[in-house]
Every structure is written in structure tokens, then in C-alpha cells.
Design a protein around this motif. Structure first.
Motif, mmCIF file in Angstrom:
data_model
loop_
_atom_site.group_PDB
_atom_site.id
_atom_site.type_symbol
_atom_site.label_atom_id
_atom_site.label_comp_id
_atom_site.label_asym_id
_atom_site.label_seq_id
_atom_site.Cartn_x
_atom_site.Cartn_y
_atom_site.Cartn_z
ATOM 1 N N CYS A 63 -1.438 9.745 9.982
ATOM 2 C CA CYS A 63 -1.468 10.137 8.502
ATOM 3 C C CYS A 63 -1.539 8.833 7.684
ATOM 4 O O CYS A 63 -0.849 8.978 6.593
ATOM 5 N N HIS A 64 -2.148 7.810 7.915
ATOM 6 C CA HIS A 64 -2.145 6.587 7.191
ATOM 7 C C HIS A 64 -2.785 7.183 5.697
ATOM 8 O O HIS A 64 -3.909 7.495 5.834
ATOM 9 N N GLY A 65 -1.797 7.032 4.767
ATOM 10 C CA GLY A 65 -2.382 7.262 3.526
ATOM 11 C C GLY A 65 -2.213 8.650 2.853
ATOM 12 O O GLY A 65 -2.693 8.851 1.655
ATOM 13 N N ALA A 66 -1.757 9.581 3.744
ATOM 14 C CA ALA A 66 -1.575 10.809 3.253
ATOM 15 C C ALA A 66 -0.074 10.952 2.217
ATOM 16 O O ALA A 66 0.574 9.996 2.460
ATOM 17 N N TYR B 251 0.867 -1.259 -0.032
ATOM 18 C CA TYR B 251 0.071 0.017 0.139
ATOM 19 C C TYR B 251 0.916 1.295 0.034
ATOM 20 O O TYR B 251 0.530 2.307 -0.704
ATOM 21 N N LEU B 252 1.811 1.372 0.783
ATOM 22 C CA LEU B 252 2.911 2.414 0.894
ATOM 23 C C LEU B 252 3.671 2.591 -0.323
ATOM 24 O O LEU B 252 4.519 3.410 -0.207
ATOM 25 N N ASP B 253 4.018 1.484 -1.000
ATOM 26 C CA ASP B 253 4.995 1.104 -1.924
ATOM 27 C C ASP B 253 6.408 1.295 -1.408
ATOM 28 O O ASP B 253 7.386 2.370 -1.801
ATOM 29 N N THR B 254 6.767 0.708 -0.442
ATOM 30 C CA THR B 254 8.045 0.602 0.521
ATOM 31 C C THR B 254 8.393 -0.819 0.546
ATOM 32 O O THR B 254 7.646 -1.627 0.178
ATOM 33 N N GLY C 186 5.476 8.751 5.446
ATOM 34 C CA GLY C 186 6.019 7.508 6.266
ATOM 35 C C GLY C 186 7.327 6.887 5.347
ATOM 36 O O GLY C 186 8.155 5.882 5.734
ATOM 37 N N THR C 187 7.384 7.094 4.182
ATOM 38 C CA THR C 187 8.234 6.366 3.124
ATOM 39 C C THR C 187 9.425 7.377 2.632
ATOM 40 O O THR C 187 10.117 7.011 1.908
ATOM 41 N N VAL D 233 8.182 1.168 8.944
ATOM 42 C CA VAL D 233 8.508 0.724 7.476
ATOM 43 C C VAL D 233 9.634 1.342 7.185
ATOM 44 O O VAL D 233 10.245 2.228 7.414
ATOM 45 N N THR D 234 10.288 0.619 6.129
ATOM 46 C CA THR D 234 11.577 0.827 5.723
ATOM 47 C C THR D 234 11.730 0.181 4.085
ATOM 48 O O THR D 234 11.225 -0.662 3.926
#
Length: 371
Positions: free
Chosen positions: A163-166, A50-53, A174-175, A200-201
Motif C-alpha cells: 500500500c505505498h501511498g495509501a 514522502y510518508l511524513d515520518t 505505515g505511519t 519506517v518509524t
């Protein structure tokens, strides 16, 4: 007192197939599948996608995510970490828990986020990391912080608990830095049924370190290769988070529509809204208004059965827990002003037009304004 507009509606978050979810959870309970199961791996994979991480590592809480992120980077005694004066306690407490020194900058008076322009002046030879908190659901402008962290050779971490999804310029909050830290507290846009969190990383090396730290420092069973914590996302919370993740974008869009409705109906009243920085998206974990009559307005809304609330009425530098840091009243005036004047209106993805109108009507009546 009758509650006319609630802050939360937990049943709505699970949808019509709740029995199927509970059957799944019941099976896990009866089979003893609790810790680091396939359900945890499934959520970790889904959230990373989802985050593309590269990696998500599920943890016990967002606070643990912050602490473990700094442990993984070797941040500790003698190091400084720059963050903001208008954030939740855990952001700064995590810095202290690893033995580092928190260095505060003030908030931006318009966006209510970190005042990015002050960060460069706060950097010293002891600075190891910059830690912005994407407060209330808006993503901090990350381009300047990313350039600064690279120029000064310091780590960039993110407190992404709200900010999940911002995103900023199309990249998920987050990324941007070495590690992003998330909370899935029941109040969040993506909510567990209890405490839960994640780091996440994109770094496989850091992901492995975080996994070792979360598992009591074990490289393999009974071989403790590092100092670690017991901070593992359990399978039940992972199952709930996977269940909800597919709905997150739709929920965030609903929050944005509700926020736009609030803005439209309340424009012209003596209230100020949080501005969204250029290039950022806002997912409205909280909808803040700023008013000099905050406390009286809050009382008025509560009397009208509206579940409004004040978040962070005392800024970090005035919290008794951080007295040893030597911060003083007046040192971060914007954070102090926000603490004294901001108020959160109810915002849930399932809010009805009637509920929104009820909130706005109560605020207009407080100010003696018609529609």
C-alpha cells in the motif's frame, strides 16, 4: 499463446531517461559504491519525507522489515502477535521467526482487510502487538486499532508491503504504529529491480535499534552490541527507488482511474469488488474481483491472453508451514471463502483503454453479457 494484456510492463516504469539512470548505476558499480552509500541515505530521506515520518531504514526485503521490527521491539518467545488469516505468508512467518505466537482473526467480508471488530476479543495477557496487513492496496481503518493498542498497552505494527501511498484520514499507511514495514519487490507499486524493503518509524530510538540490527548488530565497526542480521538496502536498489518515487502518486492515480473503469464496465455482472473502508484510500496494488466461478473465469481469461492470476489461494491457517499452530479448516471462514473466490485482474499505471476494454469484454463474454 499470445499475451494481449500483461500484468507488468517494466520498461514503462523507468521513463525516457533510462540511459541516464543506467549511467548512474554503472558509475556506482565501477567505483564499488554498493552498501550504505549516500544513495541509500538519499532514498531513506526521500521516502521518510514522502510518508511524513521521522525515519526510513532501508533493508534487504519486506520480510526482513517485519522480522527486524519485532526484534527492535523485543518481541519474542512467549509473546503473541495478532494478525489476519488472509495475508501473505511473510506476515505470519516473521512472527514465528522471532519466536512469538501468531494469533489470527478473520477478514472483513466486504473490505477483505483485517476484521478489526475481532481484534479486541483476541487480546490476552500475552499479546504484545497488533499487526494489520493493508492487503491489495487499501488502508485498514487504523483509528480503532490505534485506540485499542493504546488502551491495552500493546504495540501497533503495520505490514504496508502492498500500500505505498495509501492513507487513512489523510495519514499515510505505515505511519500509525511504532513501526511500518514496506516491501519494494518488483511487483509492488513502488518497485525495486529485485528484493528490497524498509522499516519506517517516528522514534529515533527504534530507528537506531533497527540500524544496529540490520548491520549484524554492530554499534560501530567490529563492536557487536546486539544480535543482528545482514539486511541492508544496497545502493543500486536505492537509486532505482529514488528514481521512481517521484512518479508514485501519479501511478497510484492511474491505478485508481483504471479500477474505476473496471468497476463501471463490470457492474451488473455476478462479481463482487473489494470495498474501500470509509476514510481510507486504495492504491490498487491488486484489483480483486470475487466470483463463485473463479477458476473457470481464470481459465477463460488466460485463454484470451489476459494475464490474470489468483493471489493467496490457500489461507494462512491451512498452509502446511503453520501446521504446528493447530489451526483448523472452518476456523476463519471469510479468509477461506476469499481464497476460493477471488481473482486479480491486470492493473498497471500504463494500461491503455484498449487493454481495459479487452479484459472487461472477456469477462462479459464469459458471463454471456453484452455491453
Amino acid at each position: 499463446m499470445i499475451l494481449n494484456v500483461a500484468r507488468y510492463n517494466y520498461p514503462e516504469q523507468f521513463g525516457p531517461s533510462f540511459d541516464r539512470l543506467m549511467e548512474n548505476i554503472g558509475t556506482q558499480i565501477l567505483e564499488g559504491r554498493y552498501i550504505l552509500t549516500d544513495e541509500v541515505k538519499q532514498f531513506e530521506s526521500a521516502f521518510a519525507g514522502y510518508l511524513d515520518t521521522g525515519h526510513t531504514i532501508g533493508l534487504n526485503s519486506g520480510t526482513d522489515a517485519l522480522i527486524i521490527a519485532m526484534m527492535a521491539l523485543g518481541i519474542g518467545l512467549g509473546d503473541e502477535v495478532i494478525t489476519q488469516a488472509n495475508t501473505f505468508y511473510a506476515t505470519v512467518a516473521a512472527i514465528c521467526f522471532v519466536g512469538a505466537t501468531p494469533v489470527l482473526v478473520d477478514a472483513n467480508p466486504h473490505t477483505f482487510l483485517m476484521n478489526v471488530a475481532q481484534v479486541e476479543h483476541a487480546i490476552t495477557p500475552n499479546t504484545r502487538a497488533i499487526l494489520p496487513a493493508h492487503i491489495y492496496g487499501a488502508c485498514t481503518p487504523m483509528d480503532a486499532l490505534l485506540r485499542l493498542s493504546q488502551l491495552q498497552s500493546v504495540y501497533l505494527l503495520e505490514d504496508a508491503a502492498q500500500c505505498h501511498g495509501a492513507s487513512f484520514e489523510g495519514k499515510r499507511a505505515g505511519t500509525f504504529g511504532e513501526i511500518g514495514c514496506f516491501s519494494f519487490h518488483p511487483s509492488k507499486n513502488l518497485a525495486a529491480a529485485g528484493d528490497a524493503g524498509a522499516c519506517v518509524t517516528d522514534s529515533a530510538v527504534l530507528a537506531d535499534k533497527i540500524r544496529v540490527i540490520r548491520g549484524l548488530g554492530q554499534g560501530r565497526p567490529n563492536e557487536h552490541v546486539a544480535l543482528g542480521l545482514n539486511s541492508k538496502l544496497d545502493s543500486i536498489q536505492a537509486t532505482i527507488l529514488t528514481w521512481k518515487l517521484v512518479l508514485l502518486d501519479a501511478w497510484n492515480e492511474s491505478r485508481q482511474q483504471i479500477a474505476a473503469n473496471y468497476r463501471e464496465q463490470l457492474t451488473g455482472l455476478p462479481v463482487v469488488f473489494q470495498e474501500t473502508p470509509a476514510g481510507s484510500t486504495h492504491v490498487y496494488h491488486l484489483f480483486q474481483i470475487k466470483t463463485d466461478a473463479r477458476d473457470n473465469l481464470l481459465d477463460h481469461l488466460i485463454q484470451a491472453g489476459i494475464d490474470a492470476v489468483v493471489r493467496y489461494p490457500q489461507p494462512i491457517h491451512l498452509q502446511p508451514a503453520f501446521k504446528a499452530q493447530g489451526w483448523n479448516r472452518g476456523q476463519f471462514p471469510v479468509a477461506e471463502d476469499l481464497a476460493a473466490t477471488t481473482l486479480c485482474l491486470p492493473i498497471r499505471p500504463d494500461m491503455s483503454e484498449t487493454e481495459i476494454n479487452t479484459v472487461c469484454g472477456a469477462i462479459r463474454s464469459f458471463y454471456g453479457a453484452g455491453r
